[in-house]
Motif scaffolding. Structure first.
Motif, PDB file in Angstrom:
ATOM      1  N   GLU A   8       1.922  -0.328   4.505  1.00 22.79           N
ATOM      2  CA  GLU A   8       2.429  -1.267   3.508  1.00 22.79           C
ATOM      3  C   GLU A   8       3.410  -0.537   2.603  1.00 22.79           C
ATOM      4  OE1 GLU A   8      -0.438  -2.874   0.584  1.00 22.79           O
ATOM      5  OE2 GLU A   8       0.226  -4.794   1.366  1.00 22.79           O
ATOM      6  N   VAL A   9       4.661  -0.987   2.564  1.00 21.22           N
ATOM      7  CA  VAL A   9       5.678  -0.317   1.751  1.00 21.22           C
ATOM      8  C   VAL A   9       5.956  -1.076   0.454  1.00 21.22           C
ATOM      9  CG1 VAL A   9       6.739   0.838   3.714  1.00 21.22           C
ATOM     10  CG2 VAL A   9       7.620  -1.380   2.982  1.00 21.22           C
ATOM     11  N   ALA A  10       5.644  -2.364   0.426  1.00 20.11           N
ATOM     12  CA  ALA A  10       5.828  -3.176  -0.780  1.00 20.11           C
ATOM     13  C   ALA A  10       5.022  -4.455  -0.604  1.00 20.11           C
ATOM     14  CB  ALA A  10       7.292  -3.515  -1.005  1.00 20.11           C
ATOM     15  N   LYS A  11       4.625  -5.038  -1.727  1.00 22.51           N
ATOM     16  CA  LYS A  11       3.957  -6.339  -1.653  1.00 22.51           C
ATOM     17  C   LYS A  11       4.210  -7.091  -2.949  1.00 22.51           C
ATOM     18  CE  LYS A  11      -0.575  -5.245  -3.537  1.00 22.51           C
ATOM     19  NZ  LYS A  11      -2.014  -5.247  -3.322  1.00 22.51           N
ATOM     20  N   VAL A  12       4.157  -8.403  -2.838  1.00 19.82           N
ATOM     21  CA  VAL A  12       4.229  -9.256  -4.006  1.00 19.82           C
ATOM     22  C   VAL A  12       2.800  -9.491  -4.454  1.00 19.82           C
ATOM     23  CG1 VAL A  12       4.905 -11.505  -4.896  1.00 19.82           C
ATOM     24  CG2 VAL A  12       6.384 -10.309  -3.272  1.00 19.82           C
ATOM     25  N   ASP A  13       2.551  -9.245  -5.731  1.00 19.94           N
ATOM     26  CA  ASP A  13       1.201  -9.306  -6.289  1.00 19.94           C
ATOM     27  C   ASP A  13       1.191 -10.338  -7.407  1.00 19.94           C
ATOM     28  OD1 ASP A  13      -1.244  -8.840  -7.503  1.00 19.94           O
ATOM     29  OD2 ASP A  13      -1.015  -6.671  -7.588  1.00 19.94           O
ATOM     30  N   ASP A  14       0.297 -11.316  -7.304  1.00 22.17           N
ATOM     31  CA  ASP A  14       0.235 -12.339  -8.355  1.00 22.17           C
ATOM     32  C   ASP A  14      -1.027 -12.213  -9.206  1.00 22.17           C
ATOM     33  OD1 ASP A  14      -1.679 -13.258  -6.591  1.00 22.17           O
ATOM     34  OD2 ASP A  14      -0.894 -15.301  -6.501  1.00 22.17           O
ATOM     35  N   SER A  15      -1.674 -11.052  -9.138  1.00 19.12           N
ATOM     36  CA  SER A  15      -2.838 -10.858 -10.004  1.00 19.12           C
ATOM     37  C   SER A  15      -2.378 -10.648 -11.442  1.00 19.12           C
ATOM     38  CB  SER A  15      -3.668  -9.666  -9.516  1.00 19.12           C
ATOM     39  OG  SER A  15      -2.908  -8.483  -9.562  1.00 19.12           O
ATOM     40  N   PRO A  16      -3.159 -11.087 -12.414  1.00 17.21           N
ATOM     41  CA  PRO A  16      -2.731 -11.002 -13.814  1.00 17.21           C
ATOM     42  C   PRO A  16      -2.579  -9.548 -14.297  1.00 17.21           C
ATOM     43  CG  PRO A  16      -4.702 -12.360 -13.586  1.00 17.21           C
ATOM     44  CD  PRO A  16      -4.448 -11.730 -12.263  1.00 17.21           C
ATOM     45  N   HIS A  17      -1.518  -9.299 -15.010  1.00 16.80           N
ATOM     46  CA  HIS A  17      -1.256  -8.018 -15.666  1.00 16.80           C
ATOM     47  C   HIS A  17      -0.693  -8.322 -17.047  1.00 16.80           C
ATOM     48  CE1 HIS A  17      -1.540  -6.543 -11.549  1.00 16.80           C
ATOM     49  NE2 HIS A  17      -1.625  -5.322 -12.028  1.00 16.80           N
ATOM     50  N   GLY A  18      -0.707  -7.365 -17.903  1.00 18.43           N
ATOM     51  CA  GLY A  18      -0.242  -7.563 -19.267  1.00 18.43           C
ATOM     52  C   GLY A  18       1.206  -7.963 -19.379  1.00 18.43           C
ATOM     53  N   GLU A  19       2.048  -7.485 -18.451  1.00 21.39           N
ATOM     54  CA  GLU A  19       3.481  -7.728 -18.571  1.00 21.39           C
ATOM     55  C   GLU A  19       3.941  -8.982 -17.842  1.00 21.39           C
ATOM     56  OE1 GLU A  19       4.807  -3.954 -17.127  1.00 21.39           O
ATOM     57  OE2 GLU A  19       3.347  -3.079 -18.473  1.00 21.39           O
ATOM     58  N   GLY A  20       3.078  -9.617 -17.125  1.00 22.17           N
ATOM     59  CA  GLY A  20       3.459 -10.812 -16.395  1.00 22.17           C
ATOM     60  C   GLY A  20       2.581 -10.992 -15.185  1.00 22.17           C
ATOM     61  N   ASP A  21       2.647 -12.148 -14.579  1.00 17.67           N
ATOM     62  CA  ASP A  21       1.769 -12.427 -13.458  1.00 17.67           C
ATOM     63  C   ASP A  21       2.328 -11.897 -12.140  1.00 17.67           C
ATOM     64  OD1 ASP A  21       0.618 -15.625 -14.744  1.00 17.67           O
ATOM     65  OD2 ASP A  21      -0.099 -13.593 -15.072  1.00 17.67           O
ATOM     66  N   ILE A  22       3.438 -12.431 -11.687  1.00 10.73           N
ATOM     67  CA  ILE A  22       3.961 -12.063 -10.377  1.00 10.73           C
ATOM     68  C   ILE A  22       4.847 -10.829 -10.517  1.00 10.73           C
ATOM     69  CG2 ILE A  22       5.364 -12.797  -8.434  1.00 10.73           C
ATOM     70  CD1 ILE A  22       4.464 -15.652  -8.981  1.00 10.73           C
ATOM     71  N   HIS A  23       4.561  -9.846  -9.677  1.00 10.81           N
ATOM     72  CA  HIS A  23       5.349  -8.618  -9.685  1.00 10.81           C
ATOM     73  C   HIS A  23       5.354  -8.033  -8.280  1.00 10.81           C
ATOM     74  CE1 HIS A  23       1.205  -7.310 -10.285  1.00 10.81           C
ATOM     75  NE2 HIS A  23       1.560  -6.179  -9.698  1.00 10.81           N
ATOM     76  N   VAL A  24       6.129  -6.984  -8.089  1.00 11.75           N
ATOM     77  CA  VAL A  24       6.213  -6.331  -6.793  1.00 11.75           C
ATOM     78  C   VAL A  24       5.620  -4.936  -6.910  1.00 11.75           C
ATOM     79  CG1 VAL A  24       7.766  -5.506  -4.983  1.00 11.75           C
ATOM     80  CG2 VAL A  24       8.279  -7.637  -6.181  1.00 11.75           C
ATOM     81  N   ASP A  25       4.686  -4.619  -6.013  1.00 13.17           N
ATOM     82  CA  ASP A  25       4.152  -3.264  -5.915  1.00 13.17           C
ATOM     83  C   ASP A  25       5.039  -2.521  -4.919  1.00 13.17           C
ATOM     84  OD1 ASP A  25       2.083  -3.870  -7.643  1.00 13.17           O
ATOM     85  OD2 ASP A  25       0.672  -4.337  -6.046  1.00 13.17           O
TER      86      ASP A  25
END
Length: 78
Positions: A8-25
């Motif tokens: 896995e080189v990247a993924k879209v993550d929609d778990s809650p984080h302080g800076e926003g919901d949807i982000h890319v790992d």
């Protein structure tokens, strides 16, 4: 990888984080680099799919440049 193992080189993550919901790992980044990217225009799964399709080859190339054909040293993408 050369033996057919998928990394896995990247993924879209929609778990809650302080800076926003949807982000890319971004596991293609160098070990120790910030891997979470909250600056995206991804709002739903179709945006996420388009984003990964548009950038997937670049992410794979950067992963190879930073980590070769092995799992990241910190195990983030194992």
């Amino acid at each position: 990888m050369a033996d057919g193992t998928r990394v896995e080189v990247a993924k879209v993550d929609d778990s809650p984080h302080g800076e926003g919901d949807i982000h890319v790992d971004r596991y293609y980044r160098e070990v120790g680099a910030e891997v979470k990217d909250f600056d995206t225009d991804i709002e739903d799964w179709t945006d996420a799919e388009d984003y990964l399709k548009e950038n997937g080859q670049r992410f794979a190339r950067l992963y190879y440049e930073n980590h070769g054909m092995e799992v990241r040293a910190d195990g983030a993408n194992a």
